[in-house]
Design an enzyme around this catalytic site. Structure first.
Site, PDB file in Angstrom:
ATOM      1  N   HIS A 101     -19.228  18.336 -23.089  1.00 41.08           N
ATOM      2  CA  HIS A 101     -19.503  16.897 -22.979  1.00 41.08           C
ATOM      3  C   HIS A 101     -19.496  16.370 -21.549  1.00 41.08           C
ATOM      4  O   HIS A 101     -19.629  15.168 -21.331  1.00 41.08           O
ATOM      5  CB  HIS A 101     -18.499  16.105 -23.818  1.00 41.08           C
ATOM      6  CG  HIS A 101     -18.531  16.485 -25.268  1.00 41.08           C
ATOM      7  ND1 HIS A 101     -17.720  17.470 -25.785  1.00 41.08           N
ATOM      8  CD2 HIS A 101     -19.305  16.038 -26.280  1.00 41.08           C
ATOM      9  CE1 HIS A 101     -17.984  17.610 -27.078  1.00 41.08           C
ATOM     10  NE2 HIS A 101     -18.938  16.757 -27.405  1.00 41.08           N
ATOM     11  N   GLY A 114     -11.913   3.193 -20.665  1.00 44.55           N
ATOM     12  CA  GLY A 114     -12.663   3.456 -21.896  1.00 44.55           C
ATOM     13  C   GLY A 114     -14.161   3.286 -21.696  1.00 44.55           C
ATOM     14  O   GLY A 114     -14.968   4.068 -22.197  1.00 44.55           O
ATOM     15  N   ARG A 125     -17.414   0.539 -16.609  1.00 46.03           N
ATOM     16  CA  ARG A 125     -16.228   0.222 -15.806  1.00 46.03           C
ATOM     17  C   ARG A 125     -15.911   1.393 -14.855  1.00 46.03           C
ATOM     18  O   ARG A 125     -15.413   1.193 -13.747  1.00 46.03           O
ATOM     19  CB  ARG A 125     -15.016  -0.040 -16.696  1.00 46.03           C
ATOM     20  CG  ARG A 125     -14.987  -1.434 -17.260  1.00 46.03           C
ATOM     21  CD  ARG A 125     -14.610  -2.411 -16.159  1.00 46.03           C
ATOM     22  NE  ARG A 125     -15.044  -3.762 -16.471  1.00 46.03           N
ATOM     23  CZ  ARG A 125     -14.326  -4.657 -17.109  1.00 46.03           C
ATOM     24  NH1 ARG A 125     -13.129  -4.340 -17.538  1.00 46.03           N
ATOM     25  NH2 ARG A 125     -14.794  -5.855 -17.329  1.00 46.03           N
ATOM     26  N   ARG A 132     -24.355  11.938 -22.719  1.00 46.19           N
ATOM     27  CA  ARG A 132     -24.106  10.897 -23.732  1.00 46.19           C
ATOM     28  C   ARG A 132     -23.830   9.524 -23.123  1.00 46.19           C
ATOM     29  O   ARG A 132     -23.172   8.688 -23.748  1.00 46.19           O
ATOM     30  CB  ARG A 132     -22.928  11.289 -24.641  1.00 46.19           C
ATOM     31  CG  ARG A 132     -23.261  12.438 -25.555  1.00 46.19           C
ATOM     32  CD  ARG A 132     -22.114  12.817 -26.443  1.00 46.19           C
ATOM     33  NE  ARG A 132     -22.490  13.937 -27.270  1.00 46.19           N
ATOM     34  CZ  ARG A 132     -22.547  13.907 -28.618  1.00 46.19           C
ATOM     35  NH1 ARG A 132     -22.229  12.818 -29.260  1.00 46.19           N
ATOM     36  NH2 ARG A 132     -22.896  14.971 -29.281  1.00 46.19           N
ATOM     37  N   ARG A 190      -5.000   6.617 -17.651  1.00 48.17           N
ATOM     38  CA  ARG A 190      -5.873   5.693 -18.399  1.00 48.17           C
ATOM     39  C   ARG A 190      -5.682   4.280 -17.866  1.00 48.17           C
ATOM     40  O   ARG A 190      -4.542   3.840 -17.635  1.00 48.17           O
ATOM     41  CB  ARG A 190      -5.518   5.756 -19.886  1.00 48.17           C
ATOM     42  CG  ARG A 190      -6.039   4.601 -20.682  1.00 48.17           C
ATOM     43  CD  ARG A 190      -6.041   4.821 -22.174  1.00 48.17           C
ATOM     44  NE  ARG A 190      -6.029   3.575 -22.911  1.00 48.17           N
ATOM     45  CZ  ARG A 190      -7.031   2.690 -22.981  1.00 48.17           C
ATOM     46  NH1 ARG A 190      -8.154   2.924 -22.313  1.00 48.17           N
ATOM     47  NH2 ARG A 190      -6.915   1.590 -23.679  1.00 48.17           N
ATOM     48  N   SER A 214      -7.569  -1.979 -21.614  1.00 46.91           N
ATOM     49  CA  SER A 214      -7.105  -3.280 -22.092  1.00 46.91           C
ATOM     50  C   SER A 214      -6.310  -3.085 -23.378  1.00 46.91           C
ATOM     51  O   SER A 214      -6.371  -2.021 -24.016  1.00 46.91           O
ATOM     52  CB  SER A 214      -8.299  -4.202 -22.332  1.00 46.91           C
ATOM     53  OG  SER A 214      -9.136  -3.629 -23.303  1.00 46.91           O
ATOM     54  N   ASP A 265      -6.133  -9.622 -25.053  1.00 55.20           N
ATOM     55  CA  ASP A 265      -6.086 -10.534 -26.192  1.00 55.20           C
ATOM     56  C   ASP A 265      -4.675 -10.542 -26.772  1.00 55.20           C
ATOM     57  O   ASP A 265      -3.869  -9.662 -26.459  1.00 55.20           O
ATOM     58  CB  ASP A 265      -7.135 -10.157 -27.247  1.00 55.20           C
ATOM     59  CG  ASP A 265      -7.074  -8.702 -27.647  1.00 55.20           C
ATOM     60  OD1 ASP A 265      -7.622  -7.864 -26.901  1.00 55.20           O
ATOM     61  OD2 ASP A 265      -6.460  -8.394 -28.673  1.00 55.20           O
ATOM     62  N   ARG A 298     -11.223 -10.620 -17.004  1.00 55.03           N
ATOM     63  CA  ARG A 298     -11.031  -9.195 -17.310  1.00 55.03           C
ATOM     64  C   ARG A 298     -11.317  -8.362 -16.072  1.00 55.03           C
ATOM     65  O   ARG A 298     -10.625  -7.411 -15.767  1.00 55.03           O
ATOM     66  CB  ARG A 298     -11.987  -8.742 -18.416  1.00 55.03           C
ATOM     67  CG  ARG A 298     -11.517  -9.123 -19.783  1.00 55.03           C
ATOM     68  CD  ARG A 298     -12.529  -8.685 -20.825  1.00 55.03           C
ATOM     69  NE  ARG A 298     -12.263  -9.419 -22.044  1.00 55.03           N
ATOM     70  CZ  ARG A 298     -11.948  -8.860 -23.202  1.00 55.03           C
ATOM     71  NH1 ARG A 298     -11.899  -7.568 -23.327  1.00 55.03           N
ATOM     72  NH2 ARG A 298     -11.695  -9.589 -24.245  1.00 55.03           N
TER      73      ARG A 298
END
Ligand code: HPA
Length: 235
Positions: A4, A20, A24, A43, A87, A90, A204, A217
């Site tokens: 991948h 994620g 970003r 991908r 990592r 959010s 959130d 954000r």
């Protein structure tokens, strides 16, 4: 090259930041690194390698959820020799005192299951952050006059959750926030003897229903990238 990740051998740094969102990853690499080269677009899960204060760093998107993150974390470690995975993402607050924009540094992550669960059979494995990275991230945040919440989070398999009772139990047990990746990141890192940490911004709030607008954000994402880089390469 792995299944991948289309990078050539040597194109992935030992230190990898994992947002994620692949866009970003592009933004973080172009904003914070020099000599940036795109090393993956398989991908659409973009990855970039560049330099921060002379140190080689890769920023590789992980996708959303533990199965996706697990693929990238496994291949980064096993096929490209990554040694430090951080990592940046959010989360949704599960506590009244954890507000929008606050930083959360995850010591551990509970989950219903992870891709590693079947391997553990009857054991409830406790996924755990690397303490050196965690301490360095908290130090870096405090130097910027930010006060991160440090504690336990919940890695969920669902964003649109239909189990309010489970959310309530998590809140009762002091879980700071919910996201969807960390329990597996820490399990994979432990299995391979490498370092991992998750730094999150509250986007959130599960109790108040508030959510950060997109420009806010972006600003809070800058803090996380800087803290992650400073944690990986403490002065
Ligand atoms: N649930 C799961 N993952 C998340 C959330 C949430 O509310 N917010 C950001 N990531």
């Amino acid at each position: 090259m792995s299944i991948h990740i289309g990078a050539e051998a040597g194109e992935i740094a030992e230190t990898v930041l994992m947002p994620g969102d692949p866009l970003r990853a592009k933004w973080a690499a172009e904003t914070f690194l020099s000599d940036v080269v795109q090393v993956n677009d398989t991908r659409g899960m973009l990855g970039f390698t560049g330099r921060w204060r002379g140190q080689a760093v890769t920023v590789q998107g992980s996708g959303m959820g533990m199965p996706s993150l697990s693929i990238y974390a496994n291949e980064l470690i096993r096929d490209f020799g990554a040694k430090t995975l951080i990592r940046i993402g959010s989360c949704g607050s599960m506590q009244a005192h954890v507000a929008l924009r606050d930083l959360v540094v995850a010591m551990t992550a509970s989950s219903v299951s992870t891709p590693s669960t079947t391997m553990m059979r009857e054991v409830n494995f406790a996924p755990c952050a690397d303490f050196g990275l965690l301490r360095a991230a908290v130090d870096a945040a405090e130097r910027r006059n930010l006060s991160p919440h440090v504690g336990a989070i919940y890695s969920s398999d669902t964003f649109y959750d239909e189990r309010p009772d489970l959310t309530e139990q998590m809140t009762r047990h002091g879980i700071l926030a919910v996201e969807m990746e960390t329990a597996e990141l820490y399990a994979v890192a432990a299995r391979h003897g490498v370092r991992a940490l998750t730094v999150l911004t509250v986007s959130d709030h599960l109790q108040t229903g508030e959510a950060l607008p997109s420009d806010a954000r972006e600003r809070s994402f800058s803090d996380m990238v800087e803290i992650a880089l400073a944690a990986a390469f403490p002065e």
